[in-house]
Design an enzyme around this catalytic site. Structure first.
Site, PDB file in Angstrom:
ATOM      1  N   GLU A   1      -7.140  -9.873 -11.126  1.00  0.00           N
ATOM      2  CA  GLU A   1      -7.459 -10.734  -9.992  1.00  0.00           C
ATOM      3  C   GLU A   1      -8.782 -10.260  -9.373  1.00  0.00           C
ATOM      4  O   GLU A   1      -8.968  -9.054  -9.195  1.00  0.00           O
ATOM      5  CB  GLU A   1      -6.363 -10.677  -8.922  1.00  0.00           C
TER       6      GLU A   1
ATOM      7  N   ALA B   1      -2.937  -2.642  -4.105  1.00  0.00           N
ATOM      8  CA  ALA B   1      -1.986  -2.839  -5.187  1.00  0.00           C
ATOM      9  C   ALA B   1      -2.095  -4.270  -5.689  1.00  0.00           C
ATOM     10  O   ALA B   1      -2.693  -5.125  -5.034  1.00  0.00           O
ATOM     11  CB  ALA B   1      -0.565  -2.577  -4.699  1.00  0.00           C
ATOM     12  N   MET B   2      -1.472  -4.525  -6.858  1.00  0.00           N
ATOM     13  CA  MET B   2      -1.627  -5.828  -7.501  1.00  0.00           C
ATOM     14  C   MET B   2      -0.304  -6.298  -8.090  1.00  0.00           C
ATOM     15  O   MET B   2       0.401  -5.528  -8.746  1.00  0.00           O
ATOM     16  CB  MET B   2      -2.712  -5.697  -8.586  1.00  0.00           C
ATOM     17  N   GLU B   3      -0.023  -7.583  -7.876  1.00  0.00           N
ATOM     18  CA  GLU B   3       1.298  -8.151  -8.150  1.00  0.00           C
ATOM     19  C   GLU B   3       1.493  -8.689  -9.566  1.00  0.00           C
ATOM     20  O   GLU B   3       2.322  -9.587  -9.770  1.00  0.00           O
ATOM     21  CB  GLU B   3       1.542  -9.288  -7.153  1.00  0.00           C
TER      22      GLU B   3
ATOM     23  N   HIS C   1       5.257  -6.225  -0.262  1.00  0.00           N
ATOM     24  CA  HIS C   1       4.267  -7.293  -0.399  1.00  0.00           C
ATOM     25  C   HIS C   1       4.099  -7.707  -1.868  1.00  0.00           C
ATOM     26  O   HIS C   1       4.206  -8.892  -2.203  1.00  0.00           O
ATOM     27  CB  HIS C   1       2.941  -6.817   0.189  1.00  0.00           C
ATOM     28  N   GLU C   2       3.860  -6.733  -2.728  1.00  0.00           N
ATOM     29  CA  GLU C   2       3.620  -7.078  -4.138  1.00  0.00           C
ATOM     30  C   GLU C   2       4.890  -7.645  -4.768  1.00  0.00           C
ATOM     31  O   GLU C   2       4.834  -8.580  -5.557  1.00  0.00           O
ATOM     32  CB  GLU C   2       3.113  -5.867  -4.919  1.00  0.00           C
TER      33      GLU C   2
ATOM     34  N   HIS D   1       5.332 -11.290  -3.798  1.00  0.00           N
ATOM     35  CA  HIS D   1       4.437 -12.200  -4.523  1.00  0.00           C
ATOM     36  C   HIS D   1       5.123 -12.811  -5.748  1.00  0.00           C
ATOM     37  O   HIS D   1       4.662 -13.828  -6.266  1.00  0.00           O
ATOM     38  CB  HIS D   1       3.198 -11.461  -5.008  1.00  0.00           C
TER      39      HIS D   1
HETATM   40  N1  BES Z   1      -3.382  -9.691  -4.855  1.00  0.00           N
HETATM   41  C1  BES Z   1      -3.721  -8.603  -4.023  1.00  0.00           C
HETATM   42  C2  BES Z   1      -4.547  -7.568  -4.696  1.00  0.00           C
HETATM   43  C3  BES Z   1      -5.977  -7.960  -4.945  1.00  0.00           C
HETATM   44  C4  BES Z   1      -6.818  -8.085  -3.893  1.00  0.00           C
HETATM   45  C5  BES Z   1      -6.478  -8.154  -6.180  1.00  0.00           C
HETATM   46  C6  BES Z   1      -8.143  -8.427  -4.118  1.00  0.00           C
HETATM   47  C7  BES Z   1      -7.780  -8.509  -6.382  1.00  0.00           C
HETATM   48  C8  BES Z   1      -8.632  -8.631  -5.357  1.00  0.00           C
HETATM   49  C9  BES Z   1      -2.479  -7.892  -3.492  1.00  0.00           C
HETATM   50  O1  BES Z   1      -1.336  -8.666  -3.432  1.00  0.00           O
HETATM   51  C10 BES Z   1      -2.779  -7.499  -2.087  1.00  0.00           C
HETATM   52  O2  BES Z   1      -2.901  -8.350  -1.264  1.00  0.00           O
HETATM   53  N2  BES Z   1      -2.936  -6.209  -1.826  1.00  0.00           N
HETATM   54  C11 BES Z   1      -3.332  -5.689  -0.553  1.00  0.00           C
HETATM   55  C12 BES Z   1      -2.229  -4.975   0.149  1.00  0.00           C
HETATM   56  C13 BES Z   1      -1.305  -5.885   0.896  1.00  0.00           C
HETATM   57  C14 BES Z   1      -0.144  -5.161   1.499  1.00  0.00           C
HETATM   58  C15 BES Z   1      -2.002  -6.685   1.968  1.00  0.00           C
HETATM   59  C16 BES Z   1      -4.452  -4.723  -0.844  1.00  0.00           C
HETATM   60  O3  BES Z   1      -4.635  -4.371  -2.008  1.00  0.00           O
HETATM   61  O4  BES Z   1      -5.144  -4.353   0.085  1.00  0.00           O
HETATM   62 ZN    ZN Z   2      -1.213  -9.937  -1.792  1.00  0.00          ZN
END
Ligand code: BES
Ligand code: ZN
Length: 881
Positions: free
Chosen positions: A128, A269-271, A304-305, A308
């Site tokens: 992502e 982190a990534m889902e 959170h993850e 998702h």
């Molecule tokens: N999908 C995102 C991770 C992501 C963010 C991938 C930007 C690529 C680019 C993930 O679900 C996410 O939102 N992670 C947050 C933490 C969350 C608890 C708000 C992060 O990584 O900061």
């Molecule tokens: Zn997210």
């Protein structure tokens, strides 16, 4: 690295692809310098697409090794491959064909941490938003759903663990000490959810039985020896799975759920479907190495993850303009989870503080954009506080507007209608309109219009008639590229209270829709009149922070103090206190600038002592109430002509005054929080530590002597207490032997643990004062520091720029120059991290003239080089515009 093309993406240009890829088979032959990737794509022309439509697959820095179409090499002139795309023309007239694409990657050389890379010897991926195109040519867009089968081959000794999305289908040995695993994910998914991990990892295993009886195998993979530090994350995962079943009726849908922790990760982190990949900072915790804040973050991010899986994976985004569809909603869900697991009021106050610290400045500065943007140059730059945090507030407001029952029905309808689809915000909102029968057209402006709305309120009470009139006016300030704003639907939760803080009854209200304790502001001006009041009420407004707005409320000063003591909405109580303290600090700031000695209202100073000892309030709440607004908070409220040195002086002055006045109460309250119980990370115990440590800081300020803090450091039995004591020593007693010794001790103890060293970097980077620039320069050369690791960069450089007002905003501009050089260095290999870092300069126009000029020249330094990444170019251009 992609150099900026200057291209702008527009929401109105969306159209579906001409081709679909229902099935994707990938084979990876892993090697650090030459990984072979074979992608076999079953391609179908979309029904109704022109027969002669070309197929353009996305790429990013790819090397094409070979290409076949239905087993044959396409004729010269029918395709064109460049690192950034693969164009196929004159495709077969038949409806379906198979492409076989071979690419070669060098994961060891990938420092951007997008696509396939190596983190401390572990192969991992981050796709992502647009990282999959760094692995193979593909229709790398979130509305293109495909069923993936992935075969991973690697050296067995180097990579005994081979993981990808979905369920494990097959494993076996290969010649030459190699082995393989095949993973199949039956759920069609967009490419951004693809993941692969391979390496020598330890595993913590567990299992979960879903409500309908599915047995799910859970695994958390970490570096060998760190398995016990994954126990809390595992516990949080199981609690998340239960909570999503109970609260939203959503169950997990595969036989396996794996989490992998890696030390090099751009984000938190990534889902990825069935294979979440985490920054190890948000997995690893034990009493010795993690603070209570770390535990709370782990709990929230694991949740959170996991959440998702439904809000993001099963139902995904049509295009990246819809990012808030998954992120805002999922942040809302993880916050509800944390509120249920911990204390609702305390979580809410924390969320609002974060919103104001991150989202308000964004919304009020050059990078402002709507929750659902209409334009972007670089999508990586739209993972913002606005999309995430304001996006979560908007979902929360939907619940306030339609009510809890219709909200639940709306969520159910949304999932039923759109499971397996890639959708838009319009479809999300429609589910709530249909479930509630309400028209949300005006409300939906929250998604489309940038800027923080302002609400002005004045009150008048007519004792003879028994009426209270609230004059309420909304304004939405202009933001970049949106000068004219439309009127919004703003739900203001409120209460009318008597002198004891008890609800006061009224007989009717007119002038606006007033329902279930909420005033619905929809016009520019409302005169809301309440009848049948026997006495003048104290008005508690925007309770629970029902709308993310700023409020200027003209009212008798007495009312705010009463609310700070008695509002039965704990958010409102904290808010009243926070406003009083902020106003006091701004007054002191102005006095100091004028060369005077600030004085503070005795009732306010005494209130701190009452709160510290108020056993009716949970300790975590008391800790929050006693934490003064940060220097950045005060700067934001002052608004312009910021002089950080005067803010620092004002704030320290108030701390010392509160501390000296309440020293006995504070000492007693601190002693009562320290009960010698063994460490437990739960919210109640964390709250007791939080209060004890806030009070320790006041006591240090009162005595102006480091001994008590030095003992607290030495006697600490957990990282929360040790870290708190170290912070006080380093910040309050910088350069004194107690501080120097504690910093050296900490380094000796934890020098081998990078995550703990981040805390050490952070504390030193945030020591107030201009001399900290030298410290940061020196620490940048420390053996435990590396510009290549995003966590290190954030804890030293990021902390210095974002959490050290007096150090970063040195009057001579030296810190800005150092910062710009560092950002440029990082941009050379990791544009995403560089661009994120650069946003620290976004509020430069609010500084006083001398600093403003210095910040501007640093921005011009950033704008100067050719060949800047598109990520950094986008941020710098918008910040200067
Ligand atoms: N999908 C995102 C991770 C992501 C963010 C991938 C930007 C690529 C680019 C993930 O679900 C996410 O939102 N992670 C947050 C933490 C969350 C608890 C708000 C992060 O990584 O900061
Ligand atoms: Zn997210």
């Amino acid at each position: 690295m992609v150099v900026d093309s200057g291209r702008v993406y527009r929401i109105e240009d969306y159209r579906p692809s001409d081709y679909l890829i229902p099935r994707t088979r990938l084979t990876f032959r892993l090697d650090p310098d030459a990984t072979q990737v074979v992608a076999e794509l079953d391609v179908e022309r979309r029904h109704g697409a022109p027969l002669d439509a070309a197929l353009t697959l996305d790429g990013d820095g790819l090397e094409l090794v070979s290409l076949t179409l239905d087993g044959r090499k396409p004729a010269a002139g029918t395709y064109d491959a460049s690192p950034d795309r693969l164009l196929l023309k004159r495709l077969p007239v038949k409806d379906a064909f198979t492409l076989r694409i071979e690419t070669r990657l060098a994961p060891a050389a990938n420092a951007a941490l997008m696509g396939l890379y190596l983190s401390n010897g572990i192969y991992c991926t981050q796709c992502e938003a647009e990282g999959f195109r760094r692995i193979t040519y593909f229709l790398d867009r979130p509305d293109l759903l495909s069923v993936y089968t992935v075969r991973v081959e690697a050296d067995r000794a180097a990579a005994p663990v081979l993981l990808s999305n979905g369920n494990l289908a097959e494993t076996g040995d290969l010649d030459g000490g190699r082995h393989f695993a095949v993973w199949h994910d039956p759920h069609p998914k967009p490419s951004y959810l693809f993941a692969l991990v391979a390496g020598d990892l330890g595993r913590l295993g567990d299992s979960f039985t879903t409500a309908s009886g599915r047995e799910v195998e859970l695994g958390i993979y970490v570096e060998h020896g760190k398995e016990p530090r994954a126990a809390y994350a595992m516990d949080a995962l199981k609690r998340s799975m239960t909570w999503d079943e109970e609260v939203f009726g959503l169950e997990y849908d595969l036989d396996v759920f794996n989490i992998v922790a890696v030390p090099d990760f751009n984000m938190g982190a990534m889902e990825n479907k069935g294979l979440n990949i985490f920054n190890d900072k948000y997995v690893l915790a034990d009493a010795e190495t993690a603070t209570d804040a770390d535990y709370a973050n782990i709990e929230a991010i694991v949740a959170h993850e996991y959440f998702h899986n439904w809000t993001g994976n099963r139902i995904t985004c049509r295009d990246w303009f819809q990012l808030c569809l998954k992120e805002g909603l999922t942040v809302f869900r993880d916050r509800e989870f944390s509120a249920d697991q911990r204390s609702r009021a305390v979580e809410r106050i924390g969320d609002v503080r974060a919103l104001r610290a991150h989202q308000f400045p964004e919304d009020q500065g050059p990078l402002a954009h709507p929750v659902r943007p209409r334009r972007y140059r670089e999508i990586n730059n739209f993972y913002t506080a606005t999309v995430y945090e304001k996006g979560a507030e908007v979902v929360r407001m939907i619940r306030t507007v339609v009510g809890a029952d219709a909200f639940r029905d709306g969520m159910r309808l949304y999932v039923e209608r759109h499971d397996g689809q890639a959708v838009t915000i319009e479809e999300f909102v429609r589910a709530f309109e249909d479930a509630s029968g309400r028209d949300l057209a005006q409300f939906a402006l929250w998604y489309h219009q940038a800027g923080t709305p302002n609400i002005a309120i004045s009150e008048s009470f007519d004792a003879g008639a028994g009426t209270l009139t609230l004059d309420i006016e909304q304004t939405v300030p202009p933001t970049p590229s949106e000068t004219r704003k439309r009127l919004m639907h703003i739900p203001l939760a409120f209460g009318l209270l008597d002198e004891e803080g008890n609800p006061l009854a009224w007989q009717g209200a007119e002038g606006a829709a007033v329902e279930d304790g909420v005033i619905h502001v929809r016009k520019r001006r409302h005169h809301v009149r309440f009848h049948g009041l026997r006495q003048r009420p104290v008005v508690s407004i925007n309770r629970g922070f029902s709308a993310p707005v700023t409020i200027a409320h003209q009212r008798p000063p007495h009312d705010r103090l009463l609310l700070a003591r008695r509002d039965d909405d704990l958010f409102g109580r904290w808010e009243a206190l926070n406003t009083l303290v902020t106003e006091a600090l701004i007054g002191a700031f102005r006095t100091i600038l004028g060369g005077g000695e600030p004085e503070f209202a005795p009732e306010l100073v005494a209130l701190a002592g009452e709160i510290a000892s108020d056993a009716a309030l949970e300790p975590a709440y008391r800790a929050l109430a006693l934490t003064l607004p940060s220097e950045t908070d005060v700067a934001r409220e002052i608004g312009n002509q910021i002089d950080p040195d005067a803010i620092h002086a004002a704030r320290q002055k108030l701390i010392v005054e509160i501390a000296r006045t309440n020293v006995d109460a504070f000492a007693e309250a601190r002693a009562s929080m320290r009960d010698g119980r063994p460490f437990s990370p739960d919210a109640e115990n964390a709250g007791r530590r939080a209060l004890a440590n806030v009070l320790l800081d006041y006591l240090a300020a009162a005595s102006d002597a480091p001994q008590e803090t030095a003992s607290a450091y030495a006697d600490a039995t957990n990282m929360t207490d040790r870290f708190a004591a170290l912070g006080i020593l380093a910040h309050r007693f910088a350069g004194r032997p107690e501080s120097v010794d504690a910093l050296a001790d900490f380094e000796r103890r934890y020098g081998g643990d990078p995550l703990v060293m981040d805390k050490w970097f952070h504390i030193q980077a945030t020591v107030p004062g201009p001399q900290t620039l030298d410290t940061v320069r020196r620490l940048k050369q420390h053996a435990a520091f590396s510009l290549r690791n995003p966590n290190r960069v954030r804890s030293l450089i990021g902390a210095f720029a974002n959490a050290n007002q007096t150090g970063f905003h040195r009057r001579d501009g030296e810190s800005y120059r150092f910062f710009a050089e560092t950002v440029l260095a990082v941009d050379g290999f990791n544009p995403q991290v560089a661009a994120r870092l650069a946003t620290a300069l976004r509020s430069w126009r609010l500084l006083e003239p001398e600093r403003q000029a210095a910040a501007r020249s640093a921005l011009l330094m950033l704008a100067e080089p050719e060949g800047l990444s598109s990520d950094l170019r986008d941020i710098v251009d918008r910040t200067l515009a």
